[in-house]
Enzyme design. Structure first.
Site, PDB file in Angstrom:
ATOM      1  N   CYS B  33       0.909  -1.441   0.086  1.00  0.00           N
ATOM      2  CA  CYS B  33       0.186  -0.206   0.027  1.00  0.00           C
ATOM      3  C   CYS B  33       0.879   1.487  -0.061  1.00  0.00           C
ATOM      4  O   CYS B  33       1.859   1.363   0.394  1.00  0.00           O
ATOM      5  CB  CYS B  33      -1.054  -0.328   1.070  1.00  0.00           C
ATOM      6  SG  CYS B  33       0.461  -0.338   2.851  1.00  0.00           S
ATOM      7  N   CYS B  36       3.286   1.724   2.825  1.00  0.00           N
ATOM      8  CA  CYS B  36       4.220   1.429   2.778  1.00  0.00           C
ATOM      9  C   CYS B  36       5.349   2.313   1.960  1.00  0.00           C
ATOM     10  O   CYS B  36       6.628   1.606   2.401  1.00  0.00           O
ATOM     11  CB  CYS B  36       4.565  -0.551   1.838  1.00  0.00           C
ATOM     12  SG  CYS B  36       2.638  -1.575   3.101  1.00  0.00           S
ATOM     13  N   ASP B 439      -5.446 -33.627 -18.627  1.00  0.00           N
ATOM     14  CA  ASP B 439      -4.274 -33.624 -18.298  1.00  0.00           C
ATOM     15  C   ASP B 439      -5.480 -34.419 -16.650  1.00  0.00           C
ATOM     16  O   ASP B 439      -5.408 -33.432 -15.904  1.00  0.00           O
ATOM     17  CB  ASP B 439      -3.019 -34.112 -18.037  1.00  0.00           C
ATOM     18  CG  ASP B 439      -2.332 -34.823 -17.383  1.00  0.00           C
ATOM     19  OD1 ASP B 439      -2.329 -36.135 -18.084  1.00  0.00           O
ATOM     20  OD2 ASP B 439      -1.539 -34.791 -17.036  1.00  0.00           O
ATOM     21  N   ASP B 630       0.410 -30.475 -18.003  1.00  0.00           N
ATOM     22  CA  ASP B 630       1.931 -30.474 -16.769  1.00  0.00           C
ATOM     23  C   ASP B 630       2.755 -31.191 -16.918  1.00  0.00           C
ATOM     24  O   ASP B 630       4.156 -30.930 -16.495  1.00  0.00           O
ATOM     25  CB  ASP B 630       1.593 -30.336 -15.266  1.00  0.00           C
ATOM     26  CG  ASP B 630       1.476 -30.846 -14.418  1.00  0.00           C
ATOM     27  OD1 ASP B 630       1.369 -32.577 -14.189  1.00  0.00           O
ATOM     28  OD2 ASP B 630       1.801 -30.857 -13.321  1.00  0.00           O
ATOM     29  N   ASP B 634       3.311 -34.341 -21.403  1.00  0.00           N
ATOM     30  CA  ASP B 634       2.464 -33.605 -22.441  1.00  0.00           C
ATOM     31  C   ASP B 634       2.667 -33.322 -23.100  1.00  0.00           C
ATOM     32  O   ASP B 634       1.927 -32.017 -23.366  1.00  0.00           O
ATOM     33  CB  ASP B 634       1.608 -33.210 -20.762  1.00  0.00           C
ATOM     34  CG  ASP B 634       0.894 -33.921 -19.362  1.00  0.00           C
ATOM     35  OD1 ASP B 634       0.345 -34.014 -20.492  1.00  0.00           O
ATOM     36  OD2 ASP B 634       0.874 -33.010 -19.316  1.00  0.00           O
TER      37      ASP B 634
END
Lengths: 62, 733
Positions: B33, B36, B439, B630, B634
């Protein structure tokens, strides 16, 4: 109306000054980051105690 | 100008030659923010010798100017750490500086063009407003001279990029949109100068200045869109450190460039530093933050032997790791490469637009000649103004802006939603998807966090079996390997490792050849069937380990469905998409997951080749297939689909083949990506239609002399601005 021949070049000098000011501001990073200016009111001010003892550093120039 | 150099910490630092001040940029992670940002500014400004500090909340960048003789950069970084933030290095400092310089130059040009335009209008207004009798000739002449004087910097300083680009186009013997634009500018300017000097005839200084200003304004908006889409992936692409501390055999520390890291090197990673390559943890425990990779800012605790992905940040104390790969094979480097490729790729529709633009420009030039000929026959006094209007009003700026701005906006939006676009043309194809194939392992299920259990051993202890299994799987990123790697023992090392996709791994441990994987694959080595194979529980997969003497052990992996998968799947189905599962796993396990998620089409026990065949059959049936996967299996099937999407934590092979990458592994990103792609397609169509309609409508009016050059300049610019602003809608929710 002959005053125009003096005033117009004077105006051009003012324009040149405005362009110079713009270039100065750009070169000093005034336009590098324009997003967080809107947040400024929500930021804490510099520590008042630090300001009193004179040790505060120049903060960002925005 | 400034020469950038990298400090030992990898933070970019350079010397501002004019003011003798050092300049550093780095990322402060953990900033959420404006407050910060304020506390970082306060902490850094309190140091001696700090001249100026700015913190950008949006990009998390901290920009410091300081006197290096009074404060060292390390001191500033420590102050940021003490304020509770992590200072991350920014390796791409040169790119940052280039982007900043580009923006500064654009603002200067825009400012000169704007100020000049207003002045020129003021003087030409005097000429227009004078009425039928005109103003005194000496004033008229004077005003024109002044307007000419101001037009010089507007055209030759502010308009320089346009003229230069047209010149380069001509040198390359191609016709870009800057060619007719520059032709119009130079024609109008030359004619105006000629008319001014001879003291009679029209002048177009106002049109020239206005045209330059509006062109620059359109390009400024486009530049900002481009910079924004780059900064979305900033933290990732620029987080690599430039050097790292390597431990020598004698135990001493040496600093080496990250490019010199070799697999097996022992590296010391300080707190807050980025782990540059994929590595195994040697220290007893560590806390790492993968937010750069996944966007998820939660520290994860790891124990000795776990694999740490390159690009993760060490959030705990100093740790020692063993490199698993060289820098160019790390997870982070792969993602960076993919992003760079996406930024280079031009979508086919954009390439088509470029080709069309070439013919379009040629058409404009021919049309200008015809219009000139026509008016010379009818009314020579109006010929010049009509030709100028045609050249200006037909500028295909909106047409060539339409696609890039829409794609840049969609990419930005997707990055914000946790989807990286690896190939630029994927967005277009994604919009027409009607079938999604998943998958199972690691995509619908958690994969990497699966738990491994030894169900049966023969001749060895369970721990020894796990250690052998882990040693074999060391180089693999398959989800099963991830689970086994948690049981790695540094003393057990496998050599001659060969991985057969979809079946298993073969390798030599302590002189003995082992196979690990599906039972039929291992049976080929053991030459015996494993006795008494029991039917495992549906949510688990079992793999076996064997050597040439027979069976050694059986492992069972429990792999639960991802927590948010059900909601994401339901959302996808509700948006009218058909869903299917294609998995290499046993049909029973696939069916179980399919039932749990309500997916009717589930194909199990598919080899990688069969998976490809399945996807190809679907495509042959007229379906537009999005494939999600993944694993190492694949890669090929991802390449076979219309659009492919890989999980961010998956293998880099899958990611290299994928068009899209889900950085935070959340399936919800898929639905959001499709929605954004559909909106992007809609915006793109609106843009192209608008640009064409505008040109078609404006050309006859300009050719017939109804449009004065200044009005043509405004019309052209508004049309470009419309296209840019329309695309910006994509970045908003």
């Amino acid at each position: 109306m002959n005053i125009v021949f003096v005033l117009v070049p004077l105006g051009l000098v003012l324009i040149a000054a405005a362009v110079w000011a713009l270039f100065w501001a750009v070169n000093n990073g005034q336009f590098d980051e324009v997003d967080s200016g809107a947040d400024a009111p929500f930021r804490d001010d510099a520590d008042p105690a630090a300001a009193e003892d004179g040790s505060s550093k120049p903060r960002d120039s925005r | 100008m400034n020469t950038a150099r990298a400090t030992t910490a990898g933070h970019v630092e350079w010397l501002d030659a004019e003011r003798q001040l050092s300049h550093a940029i780095f990322i402060a992670a953990g900033m959420r923010c404006a407050a910060c940002a304020g506390s970082i500014e306060k902490a850094v400004a309190a140091l001696p010798g700090v001249d100026n500090v700015t913190v950008n909340v949006a990009t998390h960048r901290v920009n410091v100017q300081f006197d290096a003789s009074r404060t060292r950069l390390e001191r500033i970084l420590a102050a940021v750490d003490q304020a509770g933030f992590r200072a991350l290095p920014l390796a791409g400092g040169a790119a940052v500086a280039a982007q900043r310089d580009e923006k500064r130059a654009a603002i200067k040009r825009l400012g000169v063009a704007g100020l000049g335009m207003m002045q020129i209008m003021m003087f030409t207004f005097g000429l227009y407003a004078a009425g039928p009798n005109g103003i005194a000739t000496n004033y008229e002449h004077y005003f024109k001279l002044i307007a000419m004087l101001i037009t010089l910097p507007v055209l030759f300083y502010a308009g320089a990029p346009i003229l230069r680009s047209a010149w380069q186009n001509l040198k390359m013997r191609s016709l870009g949109m800057d060619v007719p634009v520059s032709l119009a500018l130079l024609l109008a300017f030359t004619a105006s100068v000629y008319n001014t000097l001879r003291g009679t005839g029209e002048v177009y200084f106002d049109s020239v200045a206005m045209f330059v200003f509006f062109l620059l304004a359109g390009r400024f908006v486009e530049m900002n869109a481009r910079h924004a889409s780059l900064s979305a992936s900033d933290a990732l692409t620029q987080s690599l450190p430039e050097t790292v501390a390597r431990l020598t055999a004698a135990g001493a520390t040496e600093r080496v460039p990250v490019a010199d890291i070799r697999p097996g090197d022992r590296l010391s990673i300080p707190k807050g530093a980025v782990i540059p390559v994929d590595a195994t943890l040697l220290s007893a425990s560590a806390s790492i933050d993968q937010s750069l990779l996944s966007g998820e800012s939660v520290a994860v605790n790891k124990t000795a032997g776990s694999e740490l992905p390159g690009g993760a940040v060490n959030a705990g104390g100093v740790i020692q790791v063993a490199a698993l790969s060289a820098i160019d094979a790390s997870v982070l480097a792969t993602i960076v490469r993919l992003l760079e490729r996406a930024q280079r790729d031009r979508p086919p529709i954009a390439r088509a637009a470029d080709r069309v633009a070439g013919w379009f420009v040629l058409g404009i030039l021919l049309l200008a000649v015809i219009v000139a000929g026509g008016w010379l026959l009818v009314d020579p006094s109006r010929a010049f103004s009509a030709v100028l209007a045609v050249l200006v009003v037909t500028c295909p700026c909106a047409l060539s802006l339409a696609t890039p701005v829409a794609m840049a906006a969609a990419t930005t939006r997707l990055a914000r939603d946790g989807v990286l676009v690896a190939r630029a043309d994927a967005i277009e194809r994604l919009a027409s998807i009607d079938l999604i194939v998943f998958d199972k392992t690691g995509t619908l299920t958690q994969g990497a966090s699966a738990a491994v259990r030894v169900t049966d051993t023969h001749r060895v202890t369970a721990d020894a079996a796990l250690a052998i299994g882990a040693a074999l799987e060391r180089g693999s990123t398959h989800p099963i390997a991830q689970a086994l790697l948690r049981h790695a023992d540094a003393a057990v090392v496998a050599t001659d490792i060969v991985e057969t996709a979809g079946l298993g791994i073969e390798g030599v441990v302590a002189g003995c050849r082992y196979r690990l994987g599906r039972s039929e694959f291992v049976a080929a080595l053991t030459a015996t069937q494993r006795p008494g194979e029991q039917q495992p529980d549906y949510s688990s997969a079992s793999i076996v380990l064997g050597d040439s003497d027979g069976w050694v052990a059986a492992f069972e992996l429990t792999d639960p469905v991802r927590p948010a998968a059900a909601a994401a799947i339901a959302e996808l189905r509700n948006s009218g998409l058909e869903l299917a599962i294609a998995s290499g796993d046993r049909p029973a396990a696939v069916q179980a997951v399919a039932q749990q998620l309500g997916i009717t089409a589930a194909h199990g026990q598919l080899s990688p080749e069969q998976k490809i065949a399945t996807v190809q059959t679907m495509r042959a049936g007229g379906r537009r297939v999005l494939m999600l996967g993944d694993g190492i299996n694949d890669g090929p099937v991802l390449a076979a689909a219309d659009v492919s999407c890989a999980m961010g934590q998956g293998s880099s092979i899958a990611q290299a083949a994928a068009d899209l990458i889900l950085v935070d592994d959340s399936l919800q990103g898929v639905g959001r990506a499709i929605k954004t792609a559909r909106r992007a397609r809609q915006v793109l169509r609106q843009n192209l239609t608008w640009a064409l309609l505008y040109n078609v409508a404006a050309i006859p009016a300009a050719a017939l002399g109804y449009v004065p050059p200044w009005l043509a300049a405004i019309g052209m610019s508004l049309s470009s601005l419309f296209v840019v602003l329309n695309a910006q809608r994509l970045t908003r929710r």
